[in-house]
Design a protein around this motif. Sequence first.
Motif, mmCIF file in Angstrom:
data_model
loop_
_atom_site.group_PDB
_atom_site.id
_atom_site.type_symbol
_atom_site.label_atom_id
_atom_site.label_comp_id
_atom_site.label_asym_id
_atom_site.label_seq_id
_atom_site.Cartn_x
_atom_site.Cartn_y
_atom_site.Cartn_z
ATOM 1 N N ALA A 157 -52.833 -51.902 18.779
ATOM 2 C CA ALA A 157 -52.037 -51.589 19.963
ATOM 3 C C ALA A 157 -52.928 -51.382 21.188
ATOM 4 N N ALA A 159 -52.591 -50.114 25.228
ATOM 5 C CA ALA A 159 -51.727 -49.469 26.213
ATOM 6 C C ALA A 159 -52.160 -49.837 27.622
ATOM 7 N N TYR A 194 -48.248 -52.225 25.043
ATOM 8 C CA TYR A 194 -47.283 -51.158 25.326
ATOM 9 C C TYR A 194 -47.554 -50.600 26.721
ATOM 10 N N ARG A 195 -46.476 -50.464 27.499
ATOM 11 C CA ARG A 195 -46.612 -50.027 28.891
ATOM 12 C C ARG A 195 -46.088 -48.614 29.060
ATOM 13 N N VAL A 196 -46.866 -47.806 29.791
ATOM 14 C CA VAL A 196 -46.493 -46.409 30.036
ATOM 15 C C VAL A 196 -46.565 -46.133 31.536
ATOM 16 N N THR A 218 -49.296 -40.267 27.919
ATOM 17 C CA THR A 218 -49.784 -40.149 26.548
ATOM 18 C C THR A 218 -48.693 -39.652 25.609
ATOM 19 N N GLN A 220 -45.598 -40.523 25.788
ATOM 20 C CA GLN A 220 -44.832 -41.730 25.460
ATOM 21 C C GLN A 220 -45.570 -42.570 24.422
ATOM 22 N N LEU A 221 -46.883 -42.663 24.544
ATOM 23 C CA LEU A 221 -47.658 -43.393 23.546
ATOM 24 C C LEU A 221 -47.538 -42.751 22.166
ATOM 25 N N VAL A 225 -45.621 -45.343 19.977
ATOM 26 C CA VAL A 225 -46.625 -46.205 19.364
ATOM 27 C C VAL A 225 -47.351 -45.489 18.226
ATOM 28 N N VAL A 230 -53.411 -46.873 18.482
ATOM 29 C CA VAL A 230 -53.862 -47.354 19.796
ATOM 30 C C VAL A 230 -55.342 -47.718 19.744
ATOM 31 N N VAL A 233 -56.754 -47.850 25.792
ATOM 32 C CA VAL A 233 -55.992 -47.717 27.028
ATOM 33 C C VAL A 233 -56.765 -48.495 28.090
ATOM 34 N N CYS A 259 -58.085 -40.522 24.946
ATOM 35 C CA CYS A 259 -58.672 -41.602 24.147
ATOM 36 C C CYS A 259 -59.758 -41.051 23.233
#
Length: 453
Positions: A157, A159, A194-196, A218, A220-221, A225, A230, A233, A259
Amino acid sequence: MLGGMTEAPALPPTRLPQERRTVTDLPGPVSQQLAARRAAAVTAAVGSTMPVYAADADGGVVVDVDGNSLIDLGSGIAVTSVGNASPAVVAAVQEQVARFTHTCFMITPYEGYVAVCEKLNELTPGSFEKRSALFNSGAEAVENAVKVARKATGRSAVAVVDHAYHGRTNLTMALTAKNTPYKNGFGPFAGEIYRVPTSYPFRDPEGMTGEEAAARATRQLEVQVGAGNVAAVLIEPIQGEGGFIEPAPGFLRALAQWCADNGALFIADEVQTGFCRTGSWFAAEHDGVEPDIVVTAKGIAGGLPLAGITGRAELLDAVHKGGLGGTYGGNPVACAAGLASIETMAQYDLAARARGIAELTLPRLRDLQKRTDRIGDVRGRGAMLAMELVQPGTDEPDSAAATRISQACHAQGVIVLTAGSFSNVIRLLPPLVIGEELLLEGLQVLEEAVLAL
Protein backbone atom coordinates in the motif's frame (compact mmCIF):
# COMPACT_ATOMS: atom_id res chain seq x y z
CA MET A 1 20.65 42.78 -4.04
CA LEU A 2 17.15 41.27 -3.80
CA GLY A 3 14.69 42.49 -1.17
CA GLY A 4 17.41 43.94 1.06
CA MET A 5 18.96 40.54 1.71
CA THR A 6 22.61 40.06 2.63
CA GLU A 7 24.91 40.76 -0.28
CA ALA A 8 25.29 37.62 -2.43
CA PRO A 9 27.71 36.85 -5.26
CA ALA A 10 26.98 38.66 -8.51
CA LEU A 11 24.53 37.04 -10.88
CA PRO A 12 25.93 34.83 -13.65
CA PRO A 13 26.67 36.67 -16.91
CA THR A 14 23.97 36.77 -19.58
CA ARG A 15 24.10 36.93 -23.38
CA LEU A 16 20.72 38.56 -23.97
CA PRO A 17 19.42 41.92 -22.72
CA GLN A 18 17.39 41.25 -19.58
CA GLU A 19 14.36 43.26 -20.65
CA ARG A 20 10.73 42.94 -21.66
CA ARG A 21 10.29 43.97 -25.27
CA THR A 22 7.28 43.48 -27.53
CA VAL A 23 7.73 44.27 -31.21
CA THR A 24 4.58 42.49 -32.46
CA ASP A 25 1.24 41.49 -31.09
CA LEU A 26 1.44 38.13 -29.35
CA PRO A 27 1.50 35.75 -31.10
CA GLY A 28 3.48 37.35 -33.89
CA PRO A 29 3.35 36.31 -37.55
CA VAL A 30 6.17 33.76 -37.39
CA SER A 31 4.67 32.13 -34.29
CA GLN A 32 1.35 31.96 -36.13
CA GLN A 33 3.03 30.22 -39.07
CA LEU A 34 4.58 27.68 -36.69
CA ALA A 35 1.21 27.16 -35.05
CA ALA A 36 -0.25 26.22 -38.44
CA ARG A 37 2.57 23.74 -39.02
CA ARG A 38 2.06 22.36 -35.53
CA ALA A 39 -1.65 21.79 -36.11
CA ALA A 40 -0.81 19.60 -39.09
CA ALA A 41 1.98 17.64 -37.39
CA VAL A 42 1.55 17.56 -33.60
CA THR A 43 -1.30 15.89 -31.76
CA ALA A 44 -3.80 18.30 -30.27
CA ALA A 45 -3.48 16.33 -27.03
CA VAL A 46 -0.28 18.25 -26.25
CA GLY A 47 -1.16 21.73 -25.02
CA SER A 48 0.94 24.87 -24.52
CA THR A 49 0.53 27.71 -22.06
CA MET A 50 1.45 30.43 -24.55
CA PRO A 51 0.98 30.63 -28.33
CA VAL A 52 4.50 31.96 -28.98
CA TYR A 53 7.47 29.91 -30.14
CA ALA A 54 10.85 30.29 -28.46
CA ALA A 55 13.96 31.11 -30.46
CA ASP A 56 16.38 31.99 -27.66
CA ALA A 57 16.41 32.25 -23.88
CA ASP A 58 18.87 33.43 -21.26
CA GLY A 59 18.75 34.37 -17.60
CA GLY A 60 15.22 35.60 -16.93
CA VAL A 61 13.98 36.16 -20.49
CA VAL A 62 12.64 34.08 -23.36
CA VAL A 63 12.87 35.56 -26.87
CA ASP A 64 10.35 34.32 -29.42
CA VAL A 65 10.73 33.78 -33.16
CA ASP A 66 9.29 37.25 -33.85
CA GLY A 67 11.85 39.01 -31.67
CA ASN A 68 9.64 39.61 -28.62
CA SER A 69 11.49 39.35 -25.31
CA LEU A 70 9.32 37.92 -22.54
CA ILE A 71 9.86 38.01 -18.78
CA ASP A 72 10.07 34.41 -17.59
CA LEU A 73 8.22 33.82 -14.31
CA GLY A 74 7.79 30.11 -15.04
CA SER A 75 11.29 28.65 -15.60
CA GLY A 76 9.86 25.89 -17.77
CA ILE A 77 7.95 24.70 -14.66
CA ALA A 78 10.79 25.17 -12.14
CA VAL A 79 13.45 23.65 -14.41
CA THR A 80 15.76 26.50 -15.48
CA SER A 81 16.48 27.69 -11.94
CA VAL A 82 20.08 28.56 -12.86
CA GLY A 83 18.79 30.47 -15.88
CA ASN A 84 18.29 29.33 -19.43
CA ALA A 85 21.54 28.48 -21.26
CA SER A 86 23.55 28.95 -18.07
CA PRO A 87 27.19 29.49 -19.11
CA ALA A 88 28.47 26.75 -16.82
CA VAL A 89 25.87 24.28 -18.06
CA VAL A 90 26.57 25.12 -21.70
CA ALA A 91 30.31 24.64 -21.24
CA ALA A 92 29.89 21.35 -19.39
CA VAL A 93 27.48 19.99 -21.99
CA GLN A 94 29.71 21.02 -24.89
CA GLU A 95 32.71 19.32 -23.34
CA GLN A 96 30.81 16.11 -22.62
CA VAL A 97 29.14 15.95 -26.04
CA ALA A 98 32.57 16.16 -27.66
CA ARG A 99 33.68 13.11 -25.67
CA PHE A 100 30.66 10.76 -25.78
CA THR A 101 26.90 11.11 -25.66
CA HIS A 102 25.86 7.66 -24.46
CA THR A 103 27.15 4.27 -23.43
CA CYS A 104 24.38 3.28 -20.97
CA PHE A 105 25.52 3.21 -17.36
CA MET A 106 24.34 -0.38 -17.10
CA ILE A 107 26.76 -1.40 -19.89
CA THR A 108 29.92 0.70 -19.52
CA PRO A 109 29.56 3.10 -16.59
CA TYR A 110 31.16 6.55 -16.32
CA GLU A 111 32.23 8.98 -13.64
CA GLY A 112 29.52 11.60 -14.21
CA TYR A 113 26.76 9.30 -12.97
CA VAL A 114 28.76 8.47 -9.85
CA ALA A 115 29.54 12.14 -9.22
CA VAL A 116 25.87 13.18 -9.43
CA CYS A 117 24.92 10.42 -6.99
CA GLU A 118 27.67 11.59 -4.62
CA LYS A 119 26.26 15.14 -4.75
CA LEU A 120 22.71 13.92 -4.13
CA ASN A 121 23.86 11.86 -1.17
CA GLU A 122 25.67 14.90 0.21
CA LEU A 123 22.94 17.51 -0.32
CA THR A 124 19.68 15.74 0.53
CA PRO A 125 18.50 15.90 4.15
CA GLY A 126 19.71 13.22 6.56
CA SER A 127 23.06 12.39 8.15
CA PHE A 128 22.67 8.64 7.52
CA GLU A 129 24.48 6.67 4.81
CA LYS A 130 22.74 7.04 1.45
CA ARG A 131 22.58 5.58 -2.03
CA SER A 132 21.15 7.11 -5.23
CA ALA A 133 19.97 6.04 -8.67
CA LEU A 134 19.36 8.24 -11.72
CA PHE A 135 16.51 8.38 -14.21
CA ASN A 136 15.07 10.67 -16.90
CA SER A 137 11.96 12.32 -15.45
CA GLY A 138 10.20 13.04 -12.21
CA ALA A 139 7.47 10.50 -12.95
CA GLU A 140 10.04 7.79 -13.65
CA ALA A 141 11.85 8.60 -10.41
CA VAL A 142 8.61 8.50 -8.40
CA GLU A 143 7.79 5.07 -9.83
CA ASN A 144 11.20 3.79 -8.81
CA ALA A 145 10.87 5.23 -5.32
CA VAL A 146 7.62 3.26 -4.96
CA LYS A 147 9.38 0.12 -6.24
CA VAL A 148 12.10 0.54 -3.60
CA ALA A 149 9.56 1.12 -0.83
CA ARG A 150 7.57 -1.99 -1.71
CA LYS A 151 10.66 -4.16 -2.05
CA ALA A 152 12.34 -2.91 1.12
CA THR A 153 9.24 -3.15 3.34
CA GLY A 154 7.53 -6.17 1.82
CA ARG A 155 4.29 -4.17 1.80
CA SER A 156 2.17 -2.95 -1.10
CA ALA A 157 0.00 0.00 0.00
CA VAL A 158 1.14 3.52 -0.88
CA ALA A 159 -0.51 6.55 0.71
CA VAL A 160 -0.80 9.89 -1.05
CA VAL A 161 -2.73 13.04 -0.24
CA ASP A 162 -5.44 15.24 -1.71
CA HIS A 163 -4.28 17.72 -4.38
CA ALA A 164 -1.14 15.66 -5.08
CA TYR A 165 0.61 15.59 -8.43
CA HIS A 166 3.28 12.98 -9.14
CA GLY A 167 3.30 12.48 -12.94
CA ARG A 168 1.59 11.22 -16.09
CA THR A 169 2.56 7.53 -16.29
CA ASN A 170 0.01 4.92 -15.26
CA LEU A 171 1.26 4.53 -11.71
CA THR A 172 1.88 8.24 -11.20
CA MET A 173 -1.56 9.09 -12.58
CA ALA A 174 -2.94 6.84 -9.86
CA LEU A 175 -0.86 8.79 -7.34
CA THR A 176 -2.05 12.13 -8.77
CA ALA A 177 -5.30 13.58 -7.45
CA LYS A 178 -6.59 15.85 -10.21
CA ASN A 179 -8.67 14.16 -12.91
CA THR A 180 -8.62 16.67 -15.79
CA PRO A 181 -6.40 16.88 -17.75
CA TYR A 182 -4.13 14.26 -16.22
CA LYS A 183 -6.29 11.17 -15.69
CA ASN A 184 -9.57 11.55 -17.54
CA GLY A 185 -10.27 8.52 -19.72
CA PHE A 186 -6.88 6.86 -19.17
CA GLY A 187 -7.81 4.22 -16.57
CA PRO A 188 -7.77 1.66 -15.14
CA PHE A 189 -4.88 2.73 -12.98
CA ALA A 190 -2.36 0.91 -10.82
CA GLY A 191 -3.79 -0.43 -7.57
CA GLU A 192 -2.94 -0.28 -3.88
CA ILE A 193 -2.92 3.53 -3.88
CA TYR A 194 -4.82 5.22 -1.04
CA ARG A 195 -5.60 8.93 -0.74
CA VAL A 196 -5.98 10.81 2.53
CA PRO A 197 -6.60 14.48 3.43
CA THR A 198 -3.64 16.85 3.44
CA SER A 199 -3.00 20.08 5.34
CA TYR A 200 -4.44 22.98 3.32
CA PRO A 201 -4.50 25.93 5.74
CA PHE A 202 -6.63 28.15 3.49
CA ARG A 203 -9.38 25.52 3.22
CA ASP A 204 -9.01 23.54 6.45
CA PRO A 205 -11.17 24.28 9.49
CA GLU A 206 -9.96 27.49 11.12
CA GLY A 207 -7.23 26.88 13.64
CA MET A 208 -6.42 23.33 12.56
CA THR A 209 -2.78 22.64 13.40
CA GLY A 210 -0.37 20.62 11.34
CA GLU A 211 -0.40 17.87 13.94
CA GLU A 212 -4.19 17.72 13.86
CA ALA A 213 -4.21 17.53 10.07
CA ALA A 214 -1.65 14.72 10.20
CA ALA A 215 -3.73 12.83 12.77
CA ARG A 216 -6.76 13.15 10.48
CA ALA A 217 -4.76 11.60 7.63
CA THR A 218 -3.10 8.81 9.60
CA ARG A 219 -6.34 7.87 11.36
CA GLN A 220 -7.92 7.29 7.96
CA LEU A 221 -4.97 5.14 6.94
CA GLU A 222 -5.20 3.06 10.08
CA VAL A 223 -8.92 2.48 9.66
CA GLN A 224 -9.14 1.99 5.90
CA VAL A 225 -5.77 0.43 5.02
CA GLY A 226 -4.11 -0.76 8.21
CA ALA A 227 -0.80 0.73 9.33
CA GLY A 228 0.97 -2.60 8.87
CA ASN A 229 0.12 -2.65 5.16
CA VAL A 230 1.53 0.78 4.28
CA ALA A 231 4.83 0.66 2.42
CA ALA A 232 5.19 4.42 2.16
CA VAL A 233 3.61 7.82 2.53
CA LEU A 234 4.51 9.86 -0.57
CA ILE A 235 4.10 13.63 -0.42
CA GLU A 236 5.33 16.89 -1.92
CA PRO A 237 6.62 19.10 0.94
CA ILE A 238 4.92 21.98 -0.88
CA GLN A 239 2.41 20.80 -3.44
CA GLY A 240 3.10 21.93 -6.99
CA GLU A 241 0.33 21.35 -9.52
CA GLY A 242 -2.10 21.13 -6.60
CA GLY A 243 -1.71 24.85 -6.05
CA PHE A 244 1.54 25.53 -4.17
CA ILE A 245 -0.12 24.38 -0.97
CA GLU A 246 2.23 24.84 1.97
CA PRO A 247 1.12 22.61 4.88
CA ALA A 248 0.73 23.93 8.40
CA PRO A 249 3.86 23.67 10.57
CA GLY A 250 4.22 20.25 12.13
CA PHE A 251 2.26 18.36 9.46
CA LEU A 252 5.24 16.83 7.68
CA ARG A 253 7.05 16.03 10.93
CA ALA A 254 4.00 14.26 12.30
CA LEU A 255 3.56 12.22 9.12
CA ALA A 256 7.24 11.27 9.12
CA GLN A 257 7.02 10.22 12.77
CA TRP A 258 3.94 8.08 12.07
CA CYS A 259 5.89 6.36 9.28
CA ALA A 260 8.83 5.70 11.60
CA ASP A 261 6.53 4.35 14.32
CA ASN A 262 4.73 2.01 11.91
CA GLY A 263 7.50 0.69 9.69
CA ALA A 264 6.48 2.70 6.62
CA LEU A 265 8.78 4.91 4.55
CA PHE A 266 8.41 8.67 4.26
CA ILE A 267 9.09 9.68 0.65
CA ALA A 268 9.47 13.38 -0.21
CA ASP A 269 8.66 14.22 -3.82
CA GLU A 270 11.00 17.21 -4.26
CA VAL A 271 10.69 17.27 -8.05
CA GLN A 272 9.37 20.86 -8.08
CA THR A 273 10.58 22.04 -4.65
CA GLY A 274 14.16 20.82 -4.82
CA PHE A 275 17.46 22.50 -5.62
CA CYS A 276 17.16 25.85 -3.86
CA ARG A 277 13.67 26.63 -5.21
CA THR A 278 12.12 27.23 -1.75
CA GLY A 279 15.14 28.90 -0.15
CA SER A 280 16.87 25.71 0.99
CA TRP A 281 18.45 22.95 -1.03
CA PHE A 282 15.30 20.91 -0.32
CA ALA A 283 11.92 21.94 1.06
CA ALA A 284 11.81 19.16 3.67
CA GLU A 285 14.60 21.01 5.48
CA HIS A 286 12.20 23.80 6.43
CA ASP A 287 10.33 21.35 8.65
CA GLY A 288 13.37 19.53 10.00
CA VAL A 289 12.31 16.30 8.24
CA GLU A 290 14.80 13.68 7.04
CA PRO A 291 12.90 11.62 4.44
CA ASP A 292 13.74 7.97 3.96
CA ILE A 293 13.76 8.63 0.19
CA VAL A 294 13.93 11.94 -1.71
CA VAL A 295 12.80 12.19 -5.35
CA THR A 296 14.44 14.84 -7.54
CA ALA A 297 14.19 16.13 -11.12
CA LYS A 298 13.30 19.47 -12.81
CA GLY A 299 15.83 22.00 -11.44
CA ILE A 300 18.64 19.47 -11.11
CA ALA A 301 20.24 19.91 -14.56
CA GLY A 302 19.52 23.33 -16.02
CA GLY A 303 17.00 22.07 -18.56
CA LEU A 304 18.37 18.66 -19.49
CA PRO A 305 16.36 15.52 -18.59
CA LEU A 306 17.71 14.11 -15.33
CA ALA A 307 16.02 12.74 -12.23
CA GLY A 308 17.02 10.75 -9.19
CA ILE A 309 16.05 8.96 -6.04
CA THR A 310 18.22 9.20 -2.94
CA GLY A 311 17.60 7.34 0.27
CA ARG A 312 18.86 5.30 3.15
CA ALA A 313 21.54 2.90 1.95
CA GLU A 314 19.84 -0.16 3.37
CA LEU A 315 16.63 0.64 1.49
CA LEU A 316 18.07 1.18 -1.98
CA ASP A 317 20.52 -1.69 -1.54
CA ALA A 318 17.60 -3.99 -0.64
CA VAL A 319 16.65 -4.08 -4.33
CA HIS A 320 18.17 -6.96 -6.31
CA LYS A 321 20.84 -6.21 -8.90
CA GLY A 322 19.18 -5.11 -12.15
CA GLY A 323 15.98 -4.11 -10.36
CA LEU A 324 16.63 -0.41 -11.00
CA GLY A 325 17.92 1.20 -14.17
CA GLY A 326 16.97 2.21 -17.70
CA THR A 327 18.63 2.83 -21.05
CA TYR A 328 18.96 6.61 -20.74
CA GLY A 329 18.85 7.09 -16.97
CA GLY A 330 21.75 9.27 -15.87
CA ASN A 331 22.78 10.08 -19.44
CA PRO A 332 26.35 11.44 -19.44
CA VAL A 333 25.39 14.77 -21.02
CA ALA A 334 22.58 15.28 -18.49
CA CYS A 335 24.96 14.36 -15.66
CA ALA A 336 27.46 16.96 -16.86
CA ALA A 337 24.67 19.54 -16.87
CA GLY A 338 23.56 18.44 -13.41
CA LEU A 339 27.01 18.83 -11.90
CA ALA A 340 27.39 22.27 -13.49
CA SER A 341 23.95 23.35 -12.25
CA ILE A 342 24.67 22.23 -8.70
CA GLU A 343 28.02 24.03 -8.77
CA THR A 344 26.30 27.19 -10.01
CA MET A 345 23.69 27.00 -7.25
CA ALA A 346 26.44 26.77 -4.64
CA GLN A 347 28.70 29.40 -6.23
CA TYR A 348 25.96 32.03 -6.44
CA ASP A 349 24.12 30.94 -3.28
CA LEU A 350 20.85 30.53 -5.16
CA ALA A 351 19.06 29.37 -2.01
CA ALA A 352 19.66 32.84 -0.58
CA ARG A 353 18.54 34.39 -3.86
CA ALA A 354 15.31 32.39 -3.66
CA ARG A 355 14.72 33.81 -0.19
CA GLY A 356 15.43 37.28 -1.56
CA ILE A 357 12.83 36.77 -4.28
CA ALA A 358 10.29 35.93 -1.57
CA GLU A 359 11.27 38.99 0.46
CA LEU A 360 10.66 41.16 -2.56
CA THR A 361 7.53 39.44 -3.89
CA LEU A 362 5.43 38.30 -0.93
CA PRO A 363 4.85 41.80 0.55
CA ARG A 364 3.70 43.05 -2.86
CA LEU A 365 1.31 40.16 -3.32
CA ARG A 366 -0.08 40.60 0.19
CA ASP A 367 -0.54 44.31 -0.38
CA LEU A 368 -2.32 43.47 -3.64
CA GLN A 369 -4.56 41.05 -1.70
CA LYS A 370 -5.67 43.95 0.52
CA ARG A 371 -6.64 45.97 -2.56
CA THR A 372 -8.98 43.38 -4.08
CA ASP A 373 -11.49 40.81 -2.91
CA ARG A 374 -10.44 38.40 -5.67
CA ILE A 375 -7.35 36.99 -3.90
CA GLY A 376 -8.26 34.51 -1.20
CA ASP A 377 -4.74 33.48 -0.23
CA VAL A 378 -1.11 34.36 -0.86
CA ARG A 379 1.41 31.66 0.00
CA GLY A 380 4.67 29.91 -0.76
CA ARG A 381 8.38 29.88 0.06
CA GLY A 382 11.40 31.23 -1.73
CA ALA A 383 10.81 31.47 -5.47
CA MET A 384 7.79 29.15 -5.35
CA LEU A 385 4.94 31.60 -4.73
CA ALA A 386 1.24 31.71 -5.51
CA MET A 387 -2.03 33.51 -5.08
CA GLU A 388 -5.37 31.72 -5.03
CA LEU A 389 -8.25 33.43 -6.84
CA VAL A 390 -11.78 33.31 -5.40
CA GLN A 391 -15.24 34.62 -6.17
CA PRO A 392 -15.60 38.10 -4.61
CA GLY A 393 -16.34 37.94 -0.91
CA THR A 394 -16.17 34.14 -0.71
CA ASP A 395 -13.67 31.31 -0.69
CA GLU A 396 -15.22 29.73 -3.80
CA PRO A 397 -12.54 29.01 -6.42
CA ASP A 398 -12.51 31.30 -9.46
CA SER A 399 -10.72 29.54 -12.28
CA ALA A 400 -11.99 32.06 -14.84
CA ALA A 401 -10.21 34.86 -12.99
CA ALA A 402 -6.94 32.92 -12.99
CA THR A 403 -7.30 32.35 -16.73
CA ARG A 404 -7.98 36.02 -17.45
CA ILE A 405 -5.02 37.15 -15.34
CA SER A 406 -2.61 34.74 -16.98
CA GLN A 407 -3.82 35.67 -20.46
CA ALA A 408 -3.46 39.38 -19.69
CA CYS A 409 0.11 38.82 -18.49
CA HIS A 410 0.92 36.76 -21.56
CA ALA A 411 -0.38 39.50 -23.85
CA GLN A 412 1.99 41.94 -22.14
CA GLY A 413 5.01 39.66 -22.47
CA VAL A 414 5.14 38.08 -19.02
CA ILE A 415 5.10 34.29 -18.63
CA VAL A 416 3.06 33.15 -15.63
CA LEU A 417 1.54 29.74 -14.94
CA THR A 418 -1.71 28.54 -13.43
CA ALA A 419 -2.20 25.59 -11.09
CA GLY A 420 -4.49 24.13 -8.45
CA SER A 421 -7.03 21.36 -8.21
CA PHE A 422 -9.63 24.02 -9.01
CA SER A 423 -7.41 25.71 -11.67
CA ASN A 424 -7.68 28.95 -9.72
CA VAL A 425 -4.07 29.58 -8.68
CA ILE A 426 -1.50 31.86 -10.29
CA ARG A 427 1.95 30.44 -9.55
CA LEU A 428 5.28 32.18 -9.86
CA LEU A 429 8.48 30.22 -10.52
CA PRO A 430 11.05 32.77 -11.70
CA PRO A 431 14.60 31.67 -12.45
CA LEU A 432 16.65 32.06 -9.30
CA VAL A 433 19.07 34.25 -11.26
CA ILE A 434 16.44 36.76 -12.37
CA GLY A 435 17.47 40.38 -11.92
CA GLU A 436 15.56 42.56 -9.48
CA GLU A 437 14.42 45.11 -12.07
CA LEU A 438 13.10 42.41 -14.37
CA LEU A 439 11.26 40.70 -11.52
CA LEU A 440 9.70 43.97 -10.37
CA GLU A 441 8.53 44.75 -13.88
CA GLY A 442 6.92 41.33 -14.17
CA LEU A 443 5.17 41.80 -10.83
CA GLN A 444 3.88 45.21 -11.96
CA VAL A 445 2.28 43.64 -15.04
CA LEU A 446 0.75 40.94 -12.83
CA GLU A 447 -0.66 43.51 -10.41
CA GLU A 448 -2.25 45.46 -13.24
CA ALA A 449 -3.84 42.28 -14.60
CA VAL A 450 -5.33 41.45 -11.19
CA LEU A 451 -6.71 44.95 -10.60
CA ALA A 452 -8.25 44.99 -14.11
CA LEU A 453 -10.57 42.07 -13.29
